[in-house]
Design a protein around this motif. Structure first.
Motif, PDB file in Angstrom:
ATOM      1  N   GLU A   8     -12.088 -10.355  -0.241  1.00  0.00           N
ATOM      2  CA  GLU A   8     -11.610  -8.952  -0.291  1.00  0.00           C
ATOM      3  C   GLU A   8     -12.651  -8.084  -0.192  1.00  0.00           C
ATOM      4  O   GLU A   8     -12.492  -6.756   0.260  1.00  0.00           O
ATOM      5  CB  GLU A   8     -10.845  -8.682  -1.410  1.00  0.00           C
ATOM      6  N   LYS A   9     -13.704  -8.222  -0.778  1.00  0.00           N
ATOM      7  CA  LYS A   9     -15.004  -7.360  -0.735  1.00  0.00           C
ATOM      8  C   LYS A   9     -15.542  -6.981   0.515  1.00  0.00           C
ATOM      9  O   LYS A   9     -16.408  -6.045   0.722  1.00  0.00           O
ATOM     10  CB  LYS A   9     -16.085  -7.800  -1.740  1.00  0.00           C
ATOM     11  N   ASN A  10     -15.391  -7.867   1.483  1.00  0.00           N
ATOM     12  CA  ASN A  10     -15.738  -7.412   2.956  1.00  0.00           C
ATOM     13  C   ASN A  10     -17.297  -7.307   2.863  1.00  0.00           C
ATOM     14  O   ASN A  10     -17.839  -6.418   3.176  1.00  0.00           O
ATOM     15  CB  ASN A  10     -15.141  -6.038   3.401  1.00  0.00           C
ATOM     16  N   ASP A  30     -19.325  -8.780   5.014  1.00  0.00           N
ATOM     17  CA  ASP A  30     -19.988  -8.967   6.473  1.00  0.00           C
ATOM     18  C   ASP A  30     -20.609 -10.303   6.355  1.00  0.00           C
ATOM     19  O   ASP A  30     -21.716 -10.322   6.728  1.00  0.00           O
ATOM     20  CB  ASP A  30     -20.617  -7.668   6.723  1.00  0.00           C
ATOM     21  N   THR A  31     -19.637 -11.306   5.995  1.00  0.00           N
ATOM     22  CA  THR A  31     -20.322 -12.467   5.896  1.00  0.00           C
ATOM     23  C   THR A  31     -19.151 -13.561   6.454  1.00  0.00           C
ATOM     24  O   THR A  31     -18.099 -13.171   6.280  1.00  0.00           O
ATOM     25  CB  THR A  31     -21.097 -13.148   4.895  1.00  0.00           C
ATOM     26  N   ARG A  32     -19.555 -14.715   6.910  1.00  0.00           N
ATOM     27  CA  ARG A  32     -18.405 -15.919   7.040  1.00  0.00           C
ATOM     28  C   ARG A  32     -17.841 -16.256   5.887  1.00  0.00           C
ATOM     29  O   ARG A  32     -18.386 -16.605   5.064  1.00  0.00           O
ATOM     30  CB  ARG A  32     -18.949 -16.936   8.000  1.00  0.00           C
ATOM     31  N   ASP A  33     -16.503 -16.568   6.211  1.00  0.00           N
ATOM     32  CA  ASP A  33     -15.564 -16.986   5.070  1.00  0.00           C
ATOM     33  C   ASP A  33     -15.716 -18.486   5.380  1.00  0.00           C
ATOM     34  O   ASP A  33     -14.989 -18.935   6.217  1.00  0.00           O
ATOM     35  CB  ASP A  33     -14.114 -16.310   5.164  1.00  0.00           C
ATOM     36  N   ARG A  34     -16.318 -19.289   4.411  1.00  0.00           N
ATOM     37  CA  ARG A  34     -16.593 -20.708   4.765  1.00  0.00           C
ATOM     38  C   ARG A  34     -15.285 -21.486   3.990  1.00  0.00           C
ATOM     39  O   ARG A  34     -15.402 -22.781   3.820  1.00  0.00           O
ATOM     40  CB  ARG A  34     -18.037 -21.140   4.597  1.00  0.00           C
TER      41      ARG A  34
END
Length: 188
Positions: A122-124, A126-130
């Motif tokens: 939720e914090k965004n 700017d990285t990929r959700d693995r």
């Protein structure tokens, strides 16, 4: 029983800053050492828990020292911890892999892993959700208490490494982790 403003009163949480001492962990392109980042993040999570939750918080190490994996697991068992959080930063052989992964040991720990991971995403950052995955790591496999291992970015990726060096990231990620823990215990 929890009092208003103290949502985790009576809970014990062990935070495990991965690596340390003679085990530096991974080293980033900018020279960032995983053992230093995990300790900094663990202390930030500890502070957030103490300020917001009323939980008892224990760290498996408070400085750059070697603590073997069994000692880390034993600390959680001896404290009858309600949760063990192991903090790490991942690495890969190529520099393009990025993202955050939350590992748990079995289906019993999946709900808390999902709660924490959801708050992180939720914090965004700017990285990929693995994603949330089962992990066969010693501190998960051998733990007798609910246990998570958080990989909060890839130290081998310059974008992730730059982020993990930011005090703002440490603050926001710590808040997200604590919010996820609170979410989970409030649903039980």
């Amino acid at each position: 029983m929890a009092v208003p403003g103290q949502p985790l009163e009576g809970k014990t949480i062990v935070i495990d800053p991965g690596h340390g001492g003679k085990h530096p962990g991974s080293i980033g392109q900018l020279g960032t050492m995983e053992r230093d980042m995990t300790l900094q993040m663990a202390k930030e999570i500890e502070q957030e828990l103490l300020e917001r939750t009323g939980a008892t918080v224990l760290l498996t190490r408070k400085q750059d020292e070697t603590v073997d994996l069994q000692q880390r697991v034993d600390m959680a068992a001896e404290a009858s911890a309600d949760l063990f959080l192991s903090i790490h930063f991942d690495a890969f052989t190529t520099r393009d892999v990025e993202g955050m992964t939350t590992y748990h040991k079995d289906s019993h720990d999946q709900p808390i892993a999902q709660a924490v991971h959801n708050r992180l995403m939720e914090k965004n950052f700017d990285t990929r959700d693995r994603g949330v995955r089962v992990g066969d790591y010693y501190v998960l496999r051998e733990n007798t208490v609910p246990a998570l291992l958080l990989e909060l970015g890839y130290i081998s990726n310059e974008k992730d490494e730059t982020r993990m060096r930011s005090l703002q990231f440490h603050k926001e990620a710590s808040q997200a982790i604590v919010e996820g823990v609170i979410d989970y215990f409030h649903k039980r």
